[in-house]
Design a protein around this motif. Structure first.
Motif, mmCIF file in Angstrom:
data_model
loop_
_atom_site.group_PDB
_atom_site.id
_atom_site.type_symbol
_atom_site.label_atom_id
_atom_site.label_comp_id
_atom_site.label_asym_id
_atom_site.label_seq_id
_atom_site.Cartn_x
_atom_site.Cartn_y
_atom_site.Cartn_z
ATOM 1 N N GLY A 101 24.309 89.261 -3.714
ATOM 2 C CA GLY A 101 25.242 90.243 -4.266
ATOM 3 C C GLY A 101 24.597 91.080 -5.350
ATOM 4 N N THR A 102 23.851 90.428 -6.246
ATOM 5 C CA THR A 102 23.150 91.157 -7.302
ATOM 6 C C THR A 102 22.094 92.081 -6.726
ATOM 7 O OG1 THR A 102 23.487 89.321 -8.853
ATOM 8 C CG2 THR A 102 21.742 90.899 -9.373
ATOM 9 N N LEU A 103 21.364 91.575 -5.720
ATOM 10 C CA LEU A 103 20.311 92.376 -5.105
ATOM 11 C C LEU A 103 20.901 93.600 -4.395
ATOM 12 C CD1 LEU A 103 17.274 92.449 -4.734
ATOM 13 C CD2 LEU A 103 17.542 91.127 -2.634
ATOM 14 N N ALA A 104 22.044 93.413 -3.735
ATOM 15 C CA ALA A 104 22.692 94.538 -3.054
ATOM 16 C C ALA A 104 23.143 95.593 -4.061
ATOM 17 C CB ALA A 104 23.882 94.044 -2.238
ATOM 18 N N LEU A 105 23.693 95.160 -5.212
ATOM 19 C CA LEU A 105 24.138 96.093 -6.238
ATOM 20 C C LEU A 105 22.969 96.886 -6.803
ATOM 21 C CD1 LEU A 105 26.353 97.195 -8.127
ATOM 22 C CD2 LEU A 105 25.893 95.256 -9.646
ATOM 23 N N VAL A 106 21.885 96.177 -7.101
ATOM 24 C CA VAL A 106 20.702 96.852 -7.638
ATOM 25 C C VAL A 106 20.112 97.798 -6.595
ATOM 26 C CG1 VAL A 106 18.342 96.498 -8.457
ATOM 27 C CG2 VAL A 106 20.187 95.024 -9.290
ATOM 28 N N GLY A 107 20.051 97.337 -5.346
ATOM 29 C CA GLY A 107 19.515 98.181 -4.282
ATOM 30 C C GLY A 107 20.333 99.436 -4.071
ATOM 31 N N TRP A 108 21.656 99.333 -4.235
ATOM 32 C CA TRP A 108 22.509 100.524 -4.129
ATOM 33 C C TRP A 108 22.261 101.461 -5.310
ATOM 34 C CZ3 TRP A 108 26.186 102.076 -7.696
ATOM 35 C CH2 TRP A 108 26.927 103.203 -7.336
ATOM 36 N N ALA A 109 22.173 100.909 -6.522
ATOM 37 C CA ALA A 109 21.968 101.747 -7.707
ATOM 38 C C ALA A 109 20.654 102.527 -7.617
ATOM 39 C CB ALA A 109 21.974 100.879 -8.965
ATOM 40 N N MET A 110 19.631 101.921 -7.036
ATOM 41 C CA MET A 110 18.337 102.581 -6.960
ATOM 42 C C MET A 110 18.257 103.605 -5.831
ATOM 43 S SD MET A 110 16.684 101.430 -9.505
ATOM 44 C CE MET A 110 14.955 101.801 -9.226
ATOM 45 N N ALA A 111 19.278 103.643 -4.959
ATOM 46 C CA ALA A 111 19.267 104.599 -3.849
ATOM 47 C C ALA A 111 20.428 105.575 -3.894
ATOM 48 C CB ALA A 111 19.285 103.844 -2.510
ATOM 49 N N MET A 112 21.277 105.488 -4.909
ATOM 50 C CA MET A 112 22.495 106.301 -4.935
ATOM 51 C C MET A 112 22.200 107.802 -4.951
ATOM 52 S SD MET A 112 23.637 105.647 -8.908
ATOM 53 C CE MET A 112 24.991 106.798 -8.848
ATOM 54 N N GLN A 113 21.035 108.200 -5.443
ATOM 55 C CA GLN A 113 20.687 109.612 -5.542
ATOM 56 C C GLN A 113 20.041 110.144 -4.266
ATOM 57 O OE1 GLN A 113 19.094 107.048 -6.677
ATOM 58 N NE2 GLN A 113 17.066 107.460 -7.483
ATOM 59 N N PHE A 114 19.822 109.288 -3.264
ATOM 60 C CA PHE A 114 19.060 109.701 -2.088
ATOM 61 C C PHE A 114 19.821 110.648 -1.165
ATOM 62 C CE2 PHE A 114 15.155 106.950 -1.040
ATOM 63 C CZ PHE A 114 14.671 107.112 -2.333
ATOM 64 N N TRP A 115 21.131 110.797 -1.325
ATOM 65 C CA TRP A 115 21.892 111.687 -0.443
ATOM 66 C C TRP A 115 21.297 113.092 -0.425
ATOM 67 C CZ3 TRP A 115 23.903 116.291 -1.891
ATOM 68 C CH2 TRP A 115 24.011 116.541 -3.270
ATOM 69 N N PHE A 116 20.750 113.501 -1.562
ATOM 70 C CA PHE A 116 20.233 114.854 -1.709
ATOM 71 C C PHE A 116 19.020 115.119 -0.807
ATOM 72 C CE2 PHE A 116 16.617 116.897 -3.840
ATOM 73 C CZ PHE A 116 17.037 118.217 -3.865
ATOM 74 N N LEU A 117 18.183 114.113 -0.612
ATOM 75 C CA LEU A 117 16.898 114.332 0.044
ATOM 76 C C LEU A 117 17.025 114.724 1.516
ATOM 77 C CD1 LEU A 117 15.012 111.383 -1.668
ATOM 78 C CD2 LEU A 117 14.682 113.823 -2.112
ATOM 79 N N PRO A 118 17.779 113.976 2.351
ATOM 80 C CA PRO A 118 17.894 114.426 3.742
ATOM 81 C C PRO A 118 18.590 115.776 3.877
ATOM 82 C CG PRO A 118 19.330 112.532 3.326
ATOM 83 C CD PRO A 118 18.437 112.681 2.140
ATOM 84 N N VAL A 119 19.566 116.055 3.019
ATOM 85 C CA VAL A 119 20.253 117.345 3.082
ATOM 86 C C VAL A 119 19.281 118.484 2.758
ATOM 87 C CG1 VAL A 119 22.088 118.766 2.090
ATOM 88 C CG2 VAL A 119 22.487 116.338 2.522
ATOM 89 N N TYR A 120 18.500 118.312 1.702
ATOM 90 C CA TYR A 120 17.578 119.373 1.303
ATOM 91 C C TYR A 120 16.476 119.566 2.334
ATOM 92 C CZ TYR A 120 15.480 122.521 -2.108
ATOM 93 O OH TYR A 120 15.003 123.642 -2.748
ATOM 94 N N LEU A 121 15.999 118.460 2.922
ATOM 95 C CA LEU A 121 14.980 118.571 3.960
ATOM 96 C C LEU A 121 15.523 119.297 5.190
ATOM 97 C CD1 LEU A 121 13.292 115.054 3.663
ATOM 98 C CD2 LEU A 121 12.182 117.269 3.276
ATOM 99 N N LEU A 122 16.769 118.987 5.563
ATOM 100 C CA LEU A 122 17.378 119.673 6.712
ATOM 101 C C LEU A 122 17.528 121.173 6.442
ATOM 102 C CD1 LEU A 122 20.094 117.110 7.869
ATOM 103 C CD2 LEU A 122 18.084 117.853 9.158
ATOM 104 N N LEU A 123 17.940 121.527 5.239
ATOM 105 C CA LEU A 123 18.056 122.946 4.904
ATOM 106 C C LEU A 123 16.687 123.624 4.902
ATOM 107 C CD1 LEU A 123 20.793 122.853 2.123
ATOM 108 C CD2 LEU A 123 21.003 123.850 4.408
ATOM 109 N N SER A 124 15.661 122.906 4.499
ATOM 110 C CA SER A 124 14.304 123.457 4.560
ATOM 111 C C SER A 124 13.900 123.724 6.003
ATOM 112 C CB SER A 124 13.315 122.493 3.893
ATOM 113 O OG SER A 124 13.579 122.358 2.517
#
Length: 444
Positions: free
Chosen positions: A120-143
Motif C-alpha cells: 500500500g505504501t509503495l503504491a502510494l509513493v509510486g502514484w505520487a512520483m508519476a502523477m505529473q506524467f499525464w502531460f508527457l504523452p499529450v505533449y508528445l502527441l501534439l508534437s
C-alpha cells in the motif's frame, strides 16, 4: 530570430505554479500504527477546490509550446527538414530526462518491492512520483500532429481552434449523456490542443495585431462560460482531479476546462505588453531565465522532496500535525514550502549536470543531421507514449507491484527513439540548419 522572453516566462511560470500547487495541497498524516497516509485536502476541505483556479495554469504551457513549435516547424520546413527529424528532436529533449527519472524511480520501486516494503505504501509513493506524467504523452502527441495542425492553421487560421473546441464540446456531451468514457480520451488532445493551436495564431498575430479586442473577448467569454458551467451545469469548480467527484474537469478535460483555458489565453494576451516591458529589464530576466532552463527537471522531480520531508519529519514524529485545514495547518504551509523548495534546489543542482551531460553526449555521438531511421523512431515513440500513459494513470507501482511490461515498453521505446539518428562520422561537427535555429527557440 531572437527569443520571445514572454513565451519563455510563460513556460517557466506554468511549471513553477504547478509545483507550488502540488506542494500546497499535499497533506501528510502519521497514523498511530506508524503508517504514513496522505489525506486529500481538496476532498476533505471542499473550499480549497477554488484554489485550483490559481494553480491550474497548464493551458499557458501549451499556448507557449504552440507558439514555439510554430516557429520551430516553419524553420525546419524552410530548411528542407523532415517530420521525423523535427518530432525526433522534440521527443529526445523530453525523453532523455524522463527516461533518467523513470529509470531511477523504477530502480527504487524494484529494490523496495524486493525487501518487502508494504504494498500500500509503495503504491502510494509510486502514484505520487508519476502523477505529473499525464502531460508527457499529450505533449508528445501534439508534437507528432504539429505538421498537420500547422498546415491547417496556415489555411484556415482561427477556424481551426474553434472547430477543435466544438468537437471537444460534442465529445464531452457524449461522455456525460451516453456514459462513454473512452470518447473523452479525445479531449486530452482536443482541449489542450486548442491552447496549443492558439499558440500558432498568437505567433502569427491573429489574436492581437489584427483583432485587438479579441484578447478581451477570450478572457471575458471564457471566464463567463466557466462560471455558467460550474453554477448551472454539472461541472465542479476544481480544476484538479478530486477522488469520487464526477464529472471531473481533468479526467478527461471537460467543457469547463476548455472555457478556463480560453479565459487564461485571453488574460495572458492582455498582460503581455506590461510583462514584456518588465522582462526586458536584465535584473528581472536573470531571475526568470534559470527557472526556464530547469523547468523539465523541476516538473519531473518535484514530488521527491515531499517523500524526503515525509521521512525526515513525519515518520520521525518531528513535524507537528494540526487538524487538516485548520489555521495552524495553513500557517505550517509556509515552512513546509520553504523546506521543499530548499530540497528541490539541491536536487536540481545535482541532477542538471547529469541530465546536461547525457544530452550533450547524445548530441555529440548522434548529431541531428539526418538521414533518420523512421522505422525505429515511430514504433519507439508509440511505445514511449503508451508506457507513459500507463504510468500516468496507475503510477509506478500499481497495487504495490513492479510494473514489468510498462517498464520494458518505456526502456525499449526510448532506445528505439535514441537510435533513430545515425552515429556521427569521425571528426564531424556538422549541425542541421533547423537545429541551429532551434538553439534560439527551444521546443520543450
Amino acid at each position: 530570430m531572437s527569443r520571445d522572453r514572454y513565451v519563455d516566462f510563460l513556460r517557466a511560470w506554468a511549471i513553477v505554479l504547478v509545483v507550488l500547487g502540488h506542494w500546497l495541497i499535499t497533506a501528510l498524516l502519521h497514523e498511530s500504527d506508524g503508517e504514513l497516509t496522505a489525506p486529500e485536502l481538496l476532498a476533505s476541505v471542499p473550499w480549497t477546490q477554488w484554489l485550483t483556479l490559481l494553480f491550474q495554469i497548464m493551458p499557458l504551457f501549451f499556448l507557449a509550446g504552440g507558439h514555439a513549435a510554430a516557429g520551430s516547424w516553419a524553420r525546419t520546413r524552410s530548411a528542407g527538414g523532415t517530420v521525423t527529424g523535427w518530432v525526433g528532436r522534440r521527443a529526445v529533449r523530453l525523453l532523455l530526462p524522463t527516461a533518467l527519472y523513470s529509470g531511477l524511480v523504477l530502480l527504487a520501486v524494484g529494490v523496495c518491492s524486493t525487501v518487502g516494503v508494504d504494498p500500500g505504501t509503495l503504491a502510494l509513493v509510486g502514484w505520487a512520483m508519476a502523477m505529473q506524467f499525464w502531460f508527457l504523452p499529450v505533449y508528445l502527441l501534439l508534437s507528432v500532429l504539429t505538421p498537420v495542425l500547422h498546415a491547417t492553421h496556415r489555411r484556415w487560421g482561427l477556424a481551426v481552434p474553434v472547430a477543435m473546441g466544438a468537437v471537444a464540446l460534442i465529445a464531452d456531451t457524449v461522455v456525460l449523456t451516453a456514459h462513454a468514457p473512452h470518447v473523452g480520451l479525445l479531449n486530452y488532445v482536443l482541449v489542450w490542443g486548442v491552447a496549443y493551436q492558439l499558440g500558432f495564431c498568437w505567433r502569427d498575430g491573429l489574436l492581437t495585431e489584427r483583432r485587438p479586442l479579441l484578447p478581451t473577448a477570450l478572457a471575458a467569454g471564457g471566464g463567463l462560460a466557466f462560471a455558467a458551467l460550474v453554477a448551472l451545469g454539472p461541472f465542479p469548480v476544481s480544476l484538479i482531479l478530486v477522488t469520487g467527484q464526477t464529472p471531473s474537469n481533468t479526467n478527461p478535460p471537460s467543457a469547463a476546462m476548455l472555457s478556463w483555458a480560453v479565459a487564461q489565453v485571453g488574460a495572458c494576451l492582455l498582460a503581455a505588453p506590461v510583462l514584456r516591458r518588465l522582462l526586458e529589464r536584465e535584473r528581472v530576466w536573470r531571475v526568470v531565465r534559470p527557472a526556464g532552463g530547469v523547468s523539465m527537471t523541476l516538473y519531473l522531480w518535484h514530488m521527491l522532496p515531499v517523500l524526503v520531508a515525509a521521512a525526515a519529519f513525519y515518520l520521525t514524529g518531528l513535524a507537528p500535525e494540526p487538524a487538516l485545514g485548520s489555521a495552524a495547518w495553513w500557517a505550517l504551509r509556509v515552512p513546509w514550502l520553504l523546506v521543499l523548495g530548499v530540497i528541490l534546489v539541491a536536487l536540481v543542482s545535482a541532477l542538471r549536470p547529469l541530465e546536461g551531460g547525457l544530452v550533450r553526449r547524445y548530441e555529440r555521438t548522434r548529431p541531428d543531421v539526418g538521414p533518420y531511421r523512421p522505422w525505429l523512431f515511430w514504433p519507439g515513440l508509440a511505445a514511449c507514449v503508451t508506457a507513459l500513459a500507463r504510468f500516468a494513470t496507475r503510477g509506478f507501482a500499481d497495487e504495490g507491484r513492479f510494473p514489468v511490461l510498462p517498464a520494458l515498453g518505456l526502456a525499449l521505446g526510448a532506445v528505439l527513439v535514441l537510435l533513430h539518428r545515425r552515429p556521427a562520422e569521425p571528426g564531424s561537427t556538422e549541425r542541421s540548419e533547423a537545429t541551429k535555429g532551434d538553439a534560439l527557440e527551444e521546443a520543450a
